[in-house]
Design a protein around this motif. Structure first.
Motif, mmCIF file in Angstrom:
data_model
loop_
_atom_site.group_PDB
_atom_site.id
_atom_site.type_symbol
_atom_site.label_atom_id
_atom_site.label_comp_id
_atom_site.label_asym_id
_atom_site.label_seq_id
_atom_site.Cartn_x
_atom_site.Cartn_y
_atom_site.Cartn_z
ATOM 1 N N GLU A 126 0.761 -1.128 -0.090
ATOM 2 C CA GLU A 126 -0.121 0.119 0.164
ATOM 3 C C GLU A 126 1.033 1.426 0.091
ATOM 4 O O GLU A 126 0.647 2.240 -0.825
ATOM 5 C CB GLU A 126 -0.698 0.082 1.296
ATOM 6 N N LEU A 127 1.864 1.223 0.974
ATOM 7 C CA LEU A 127 2.772 2.382 0.865
ATOM 8 C C LEU A 127 3.603 2.435 -0.465
ATOM 9 O O LEU A 127 3.764 3.794 -0.654
ATOM 10 C CB LEU A 127 3.751 2.330 2.064
ATOM 11 N N LEU A 128 3.847 1.676 -1.061
ATOM 12 C CA LEU A 128 4.366 1.648 -2.308
ATOM 13 C C LEU A 128 3.858 2.578 -3.200
ATOM 14 O O LEU A 128 4.384 3.460 -3.923
ATOM 15 C CB LEU A 128 4.882 0.319 -2.973
ATOM 16 N N ASN A 129 2.447 2.440 -3.165
ATOM 17 C CA ASN A 129 1.741 3.273 -4.178
ATOM 18 C C ASN A 129 1.546 4.527 -3.489
ATOM 19 O O ASN A 129 1.598 5.741 -4.313
ATOM 20 C CB ASN A 129 0.346 2.571 -4.357
ATOM 21 N N LEU A 130 1.122 4.845 -2.489
ATOM 22 C CA LEU A 130 1.041 5.974 -1.490
ATOM 23 C C LEU A 130 2.307 7.016 -1.810
ATOM 24 O O LEU A 130 2.215 8.065 -2.301
ATOM 25 C CB LEU A 130 0.515 5.890 -0.256
ATOM 26 N N GLU A 131 3.306 6.129 -1.473
ATOM 27 C CA GLU A 131 4.598 7.200 -1.396
ATOM 28 C C GLU A 131 4.975 7.688 -2.573
ATOM 29 O O GLU A 131 5.480 8.538 -2.903
ATOM 30 C CB GLU A 131 5.867 6.410 -0.538
ATOM 31 N N ALA A 132 4.749 6.876 -3.665
ATOM 32 C CA ALA A 132 5.043 7.131 -5.191
ATOM 33 C C ALA A 132 4.350 8.330 -5.644
ATOM 34 O O ALA A 132 4.806 9.117 -6.579
ATOM 35 C CB ALA A 132 4.974 6.008 -5.949
ATOM 36 N N ALA A 133 3.163 8.655 -4.761
ATOM 37 C CA ALA A 133 2.197 9.953 -5.262
ATOM 38 C C ALA A 133 2.497 10.979 -4.515
ATOM 39 O O ALA A 133 1.834 12.167 -4.556
ATOM 40 C CB ALA A 133 0.893 9.463 -5.382
ATOM 41 N N ALA A 134 3.402 10.804 -3.466
ATOM 42 C CA ALA A 134 3.515 12.046 -2.188
ATOM 43 C C ALA A 134 4.566 12.940 -2.813
ATOM 44 O O ALA A 134 5.472 12.789 -3.569
ATOM 45 C CB ALA A 134 3.999 11.074 -1.064
ATOM 46 N N ARG A 135 4.088 14.276 -2.352
ATOM 47 C CA ARG A 135 4.981 15.411 -2.601
ATOM 48 C C ARG A 135 5.756 15.700 -1.155
ATOM 49 O O ARG A 135 6.829 16.160 -1.130
ATOM 50 C CB ARG A 135 4.253 16.703 -2.889
ATOM 51 N N GLU A 183 9.586 7.789 14.057
ATOM 52 C CA GLU A 183 9.929 6.296 14.141
ATOM 53 C C GLU A 183 10.688 6.165 15.329
ATOM 54 O O GLU A 183 11.692 6.646 15.778
ATOM 55 C CB GLU A 183 10.651 5.749 13.060
ATOM 56 N N PRO A 184 9.893 5.340 16.338
ATOM 57 C CA PRO A 184 10.638 5.037 17.665
ATOM 58 C C PRO A 184 11.309 3.826 17.737
ATOM 59 O O PRO A 184 12.327 3.708 18.809
ATOM 60 C CB PRO A 184 9.260 4.976 18.683
ATOM 61 N N ALA A 185 11.310 3.056 16.963
ATOM 62 C CA ALA A 185 11.988 1.819 17.173
ATOM 63 C C ALA A 185 13.355 1.541 16.218
ATOM 64 O O ALA A 185 13.997 0.622 16.726
ATOM 65 C CB ALA A 185 10.979 0.721 17.013
ATOM 66 N N VAL A 186 13.129 1.673 14.999
ATOM 67 C CA VAL A 186 14.062 1.446 13.997
ATOM 68 C C VAL A 186 14.263 2.754 13.230
ATOM 69 O O VAL A 186 13.707 3.569 13.234
ATOM 70 C CB VAL A 186 13.924 0.158 13.217
ATOM 71 N N VAL A 187 15.502 2.490 12.287
ATOM 72 C CA VAL A 187 15.651 3.394 11.151
ATOM 73 C C VAL A 187 14.583 3.288 10.291
ATOM 74 O O VAL A 187 14.049 2.340 9.975
ATOM 75 C CB VAL A 187 16.934 3.076 10.380
ATOM 76 N N PRO A 188 13.830 4.444 9.911
ATOM 77 C CA PRO A 188 12.552 4.542 9.047
ATOM 78 C C PRO A 188 13.143 3.804 7.882
ATOM 79 O O PRO A 188 14.116 3.757 7.167
ATOM 80 C CB PRO A 188 12.565 5.865 9.043
ATOM 81 N N GLU A 189 11.959 2.929 7.342
ATOM 82 C CA GLU A 189 12.140 2.108 6.614
ATOM 83 C C GLU A 189 12.682 2.571 4.977
ATOM 84 O O GLU A 189 13.309 1.781 4.223
ATOM 85 C CB GLU A 189 10.612 1.306 6.069
ATOM 86 N N LEU A 190 12.314 3.828 4.829
ATOM 87 C CA LEU A 190 12.726 4.437 3.390
ATOM 88 C C LEU A 190 14.046 4.683 3.419
ATOM 89 O O LEU A 190 14.807 4.822 2.386
ATOM 90 C CB LEU A 190 12.176 5.876 3.298
ATOM 91 N N LEU A 191 14.901 4.583 4.578
ATOM 92 C CA LEU A 191 16.220 5.070 4.921
ATOM 93 C C LEU A 191 17.088 3.652 5.288
ATOM 94 O O LEU A 191 18.159 3.870 5.521
ATOM 95 C CB LEU A 191 16.456 6.079 5.854
ATOM 96 N N GLN A 192 16.484 2.567 5.088
ATOM 97 C CA GLN A 192 17.082 1.527 5.626
ATOM 98 C C GLN A 192 18.094 0.927 4.346
ATOM 99 O O GLN A 192 17.865 0.871 3.242
ATOM 100 C CB GLN A 192 16.161 0.186 5.916
ATOM 101 N N THR A 193 19.344 0.401 4.672
ATOM 102 C CA THR A 193 20.138 -0.445 3.859
ATOM 103 C C THR A 193 19.441 -1.795 3.880
ATOM 104 O O THR A 193 18.690 -2.398 4.501
ATOM 105 C CB THR A 193 21.601 -0.949 4.500
ATOM 106 N N ALA A 194 19.868 -2.621 2.838
ATOM 107 C CA ALA A 194 19.172 -3.817 2.628
ATOM 108 C C ALA A 194 19.353 -4.764 3.505
ATOM 109 O O ALA A 194 18.415 -5.701 3.944
ATOM 110 C CB ALA A 194 19.734 -4.567 1.119
ATOM 111 N N ASP A 195 20.488 -4.947 4.355
ATOM 112 C CA ASP A 195 21.008 -5.782 5.108
ATOM 113 C C ASP A 195 20.119 -5.610 6.517
ATOM 114 O O ASP A 195 19.711 -6.358 7.449
ATOM 115 C CB ASP A 195 22.443 -5.791 5.479
ATOM 116 N N ARG A 216 11.992 -1.378 -3.123
ATOM 117 C CA ARG A 216 11.236 -1.041 -4.320
ATOM 118 C C ARG A 216 10.681 0.400 -3.769
ATOM 119 O O ARG A 216 10.693 1.412 -4.597
ATOM 120 C CB ARG A 216 10.304 -1.828 -4.861
ATOM 121 N N ARG A 217 10.004 0.667 -2.453
ATOM 122 C CA ARG A 217 9.628 1.781 -2.064
ATOM 123 C C ARG A 217 10.660 2.717 -2.232
ATOM 124 O O ARG A 217 10.591 4.127 -2.315
ATOM 125 C CB ARG A 217 9.090 1.580 -0.714
ATOM 126 N N GLN A 218 11.753 2.633 -2.018
ATOM 127 C CA GLN A 218 12.911 3.316 -1.450
ATOM 128 C C GLN A 218 13.286 4.084 -2.990
ATOM 129 O O GLN A 218 14.100 5.284 -2.871
ATOM 130 C CB GLN A 218 13.991 2.838 -1.199
#
Length: 312
Positions: free
Chosen positions: A119-128, A134-146, A173-175
């Protein structure tokens, strides 16, 4: 295995029996419309050409793509066929947007046919603009593959490796939106405690912090670190993502993710509340100009903790 296949066949039968996009909550309906628009444009087709091929009017294609009207299962199938989408798994993902949206309220359960993050793949692609806490991890759009793989394993410990690969592929793909010629503006608020967690081990963690140092040099990426003294989780409650879209007919959206469900909010009151939370945290978090120094301090210390003198 047979039981799983029977369940899949039953779900597909339900989709064939009744699938009305008009009943889907606004965000999911418009998300589907955006994806259909993207498929059409990738093929270089006009709305009129598509309308003639599927026996619809050009204005109707426009309204479908903007999420203003619904389409039934047969019309959706005709559009996907015309766009050359023949892969059964990919086909089912579009139908899943309809099925999930038909569940009461904004909560929907995660689905095997709709990978987490689709879902986010499509929403983020249309976002300005994308604002994230994010309290728990590095945000997903900024994560390395590992790092992303390790984070997925932590959150979904029972998944097989094939499913982890599937979720990782969607996340990476989202990134790609960050590599576009016109990337969205990304404003990240991340807890310092999240950055200290050595998810994936010391080497993966250090590579992740190094990656953040590279990313924050971009003009469209702002990362503020929320110190422990700000009590961000007490203020926000949980992670959330706010999005404003390029297409202004789409409403602003806040997505609140839980382990087995996602909440999509678009009412003005909800949007205002989450923007207020983001502003409060941004004011109390370290300034963007301090982010590089804090990341380097975290990466250089044996325990990954900045000294008291380095905290705001």
């Amino acid at each position: 295995m047979n039981a799983d296949r029977a369940q899949v066949r039953e779900e597909q039968a339900d989709l064939r029996a009744v699938t009305n996009v008009a009943d889907v909550p606004t965000v999911l309906r418009r998300m589907l419309g955006l994806r259909l628009q993207q498929l059409r444009k990738e093929l270089g087709l006009t709305q009129l050409e598509v309308a003639r091929a599927v026996f619809a009017s050009a204005p109707k294609i426009s309204r479908i793509e903007s999420g203003m009207v619904g389409l039934d299962h047969r019309e959706l199938t005709a559009l996907l066929r015309h766009y050359g989408l023949t892969d059964p798994e990919e086909h089912d993902r579009y139908l899943s947007l309809v099925r999930l949206g038909n569940q009461p309220g904004w909560w929907h359960r995660d689905s095997d046919s709709l990978p987490k993050g689709f879902e986010l793949l499509n929403l983020e692609a249309a976002a300005r603009t994308i604002r994230c806490y994010e309290p728990a991890v590095v945000p997903e759009l900024l994560q390395t593959a590992d790092y992303a793989r390790a984070a997925i394993r932590l959150r979904y410990p029972d998944l097989r490796e094939r499913e982890i690969d599937r979720l990782l592929a969607v996340r990476l793909r989202r990134q790609r939106i960050l590599d576009r010629a016109d990337p969205p503006y990304l404003w990240i608020l991340v807890e310092e405690s999240a950055l200290r967690r050595r998810i994936g081990g010391a080497e993966v963690w250090r590579d992740q912090l190094a990656r953040l140092e590279q990313l924050i040099s971009a003009d469209n990426i702002c990362v503020q670190i929320v110190g422990d003294e700000v009590f961000g989780q007490a203020v926000a409650g949980s992670a959330f993502v706010y999005m404003r879209f390029i297409e202004r007919q789409l409403p602003d959206v806040v997505c609140v993710s839980q382990p087995t469900s996602t909440l999509y909010l678009e009412s003005p009151a909800d949007i205002a509340r989450y923007l207020d939370i983001a502003e409060v945290l941004a004011i109390q978090a370290a300034r963007q100009s301090e982010t590089m120094e804090r990341l380097r301090a975290l990466r250089s210390r044996p325990n990954g903790r900045a000294s008291s003198g380095e905290q705001a």
